[in-house]
Design an enzyme around this catalytic site. Structure first.
Site, PDB file in Angstrom:
ATOM      1  N   SER A 235       0.683  -1.290   0.033  1.00  0.00           N
ATOM      2  CA  SER A 235      -0.093   0.032   0.141  1.00  0.00           C
ATOM      3  C   SER A 235       0.817   1.273  -0.052  1.00  0.00           C
ATOM      4  CB  SER A 235      -0.966   0.036   1.181  1.00  0.00           C
ATOM      5  OG  SER A 235      -0.365   0.252   2.412  1.00  0.00           O
ATOM      6  N   LYS A 280      -6.157   4.481   8.046  1.00  0.00           N
ATOM      7  CA  LYS A 280      -4.832   5.323   7.446  1.00  0.00           C
ATOM      8  C   LYS A 280      -5.115   6.719   7.447  1.00  0.00           C
ATOM      9  CE  LYS A 280      -3.460   1.052   5.187  1.00  0.00           C
ATOM     10  NZ  LYS A 280      -2.906   0.419   3.947  1.00  0.00           N
TER      11      LYS A 280
END
EC number: 3.4.21.53
Length: 349
Positions: A235, A280
Site C-alpha cells: 500500500s 490510515k
C-alpha cells in the site's frame, strides 16, 4: 458453616482473579486492526546516494495489527475504526512465517513498480524484467495444491510466457473449466513443470487457483535503495513513487508540506485500492499531515452485490474525515500523474 463460606469466598476471589488475568493476558485466535501511524519515506528510501533535505515530507501510513485478548476484543467491538478478524481471515491459513514472507513479496513488488514508474515519469532510462508470478496461496480445490508452494515462481502456462501477471491471468481465464493445463515453475532454484486442470474461482473467473503477485526486477543506472526489512504489504506504492520522482525531477514539489497517502502502484501508473483506509487517514491526520492522497476507483461490481453500501477508498476516507472532524485534505487520485499534477498546482510559487 463459617469455614465453608470462607472457602467459597476464597474460591470465588481466585476464580475472578484468574478470569481477569485471562481476559487481560491470554491471546485468542483473533486479530484487531486499528489506526497505526505514519512514517517519513526518507527513513526507508534513498535515491541516487543523496539525502533528501527539502522541507516537508512524504509519509506512508500503516495500520496496527495485534493478536487480541478478551478485553481487547471487547474494546475493539465498541470502536468503529477497529476491525476484528479471525486468525483464518487474517493469515489466509498461512503460518506466521509464510504470512510474513507474503507481505515481503508484496513490498518487493511495490518497490519495483514505484522505481519503474517514477523513473519513467522523470524521463530516466529504466527497464522492467518480468520473471513470472510468486505463489502466495493456493485455493482448497486447486489441482496444484500440494505441488506448488508459497514462494515458488510460476513462469509459464502451457508453454506460454507473459510480460505481466495481468497477461497471465487473462490467458488462464479464457481456458475452459476442467481443461488440462501445464504450469512451468521454479522452486528452490529448480525449473519444474506440473499438470493440472482449470477450476472455477471464487470470483467467478476461471484459473488455476493461486494467489499471486509479480516477480520482477528493475534495471537502472540510478541507485535507489530501500530499507524496509520489517515492513510488508503493497500500500505504500504511491508514496514511494512520489518520493523517487520528486528527488529526480522536481525537488521542490512538496513545497514544505507534510503529505501522506496510500494506494498500490501499477506498471501503468494507476493507483490501486487498499484496505483499512479509514484507519490510515486517521493515522495521517494524527501524524500532522495536511494532505492525504486516496485511491479513487469505482467499487467492484462483485463487492456491491454483497454490500450495496460499499464505498470507494476516497469516499470512505472523506466520510471518516467529516465524522471525526479531522483537519486534513483528502485528494482523490486514479493514477500517479494526478497526484503530481495536484502537487504542482498547489505548491507555493
Amino acid at each position: 458453616m463459617k469455614t465453608s463460606k470462607k472457602i467459597i469466598l476464597i474460591a470465588s476471589i481466585v476464580l475472578v482473579t484468574v478470569a481477569i488475568w485471562a481476559a487481560v493476558l491470554i491471546p485468542l485466535p483473533y486479530y484487531i486492526e486499528s489506526p497505526g501511524g505514519a512514517s517519513d519515506v526518507r527513513q526507508v528510501l534513498q535515491v541516487n546516494n543523496q539525502e533528501d533535505k527539502e522541507d516537508g515530507s512524504y509519509n506512508f501510513v500503516y495500520v496496527q495489527v495485534r493478536q487480541a485478548t478478551a478485553l481487547q476484543l471487547l474494546a475493539a467491538s465498541l470502536d468503529k475504526h477497529s476491525d476484528i478478524y479471525s486468525e483464518e481471515d487474517m493469515t489466509g491459513g498461512s503460518s506466521n512465517e509464510d504470512y510474513f514472507r507474503i507481505s515481503q513479496f508484496y513490498m518487493e513488488t511495490s518497490q519495483n513498480l514505484a522505481k519503474y514508474q517514477a523513473l519513467t515519469l522523470a524521463g530516466k532510462e529504466v527497464k522492467m524484467e518480468f520473471f513470472g508470478v510468486y505463489v502466495l496461496s493456493l485455493a482448497k480445490d486447486s489441482t496444484f495444491k500440494g505441488i506448488l508452494n508459497i514462494a515458488d515462481t510460476v513462469t509459464s502456462i502451457n508453454g506460454e510466457t507473459f510480460q505481466s501477471s495481468a497477461d497471465l491471468i487473462d490467458y488462464v481465464s479464457k481456458l475452459k473449466v476442467g481443461s488440462d493445463v501445464t504450469v512451468g515453475y521454479e522452486s528452490m532454484g529448480q525449473k519444474l513443470s506440473a499438470d493440472g486442470q482449470i477450476i472455477k474461482l471464487d470470483n467467478g473467473k476461471n484459473g488455476i487457483g493461486i494467489g499471486l503477485v509479480d516477480h520482477t526486477q528493475v534495471k537502472t543506472d540510478i541507485p535507489i535503495d530501500f530499507q524496509t526489512a520489517n515492513i510488508g504489504g503493497p500500500s505504500a506504492g504511491l508514496m514511494f513513487t512520489l518520493s523517487i520522482y520528486t528527488q529526480l525531477a522536481d525537488p521542490t514539489l512538496r513545497s514544505g508540506r507534510d503529505i501522506a497517502g496510500t494506494g498500490t502502484i501499477e506498471q501503468d501508473g494507476s493507483v490501486g485500492d487498499i484496505g483499512g483506509i479509514d484507519k490510515k487517514v486517521i493515522s495521517a491526520s494524527q501524524a500532522g499531515a495536511t494532505v492525504f492522497f486516496a485511491p479513487n476507483n469505482p467499487v467492484d461490481k462483485e463487492v456491491l452485490k454483497h454490500n450495496p453500501k460499499a464505498l470507494s477508498n476516497y469516499d470512505e476516507a472523506l466520510k471518516t474525515v467529516k465524522e471525526e472532524g479531522l483537519d486534513i485534505e483528502v485528494v482523490p487520485v486514479k493514477n500517479v500523474k494526478e497526484a503530481i499534477a495536484y502537487l504542482e498546482k498547489t505548491k507555493e510559487k
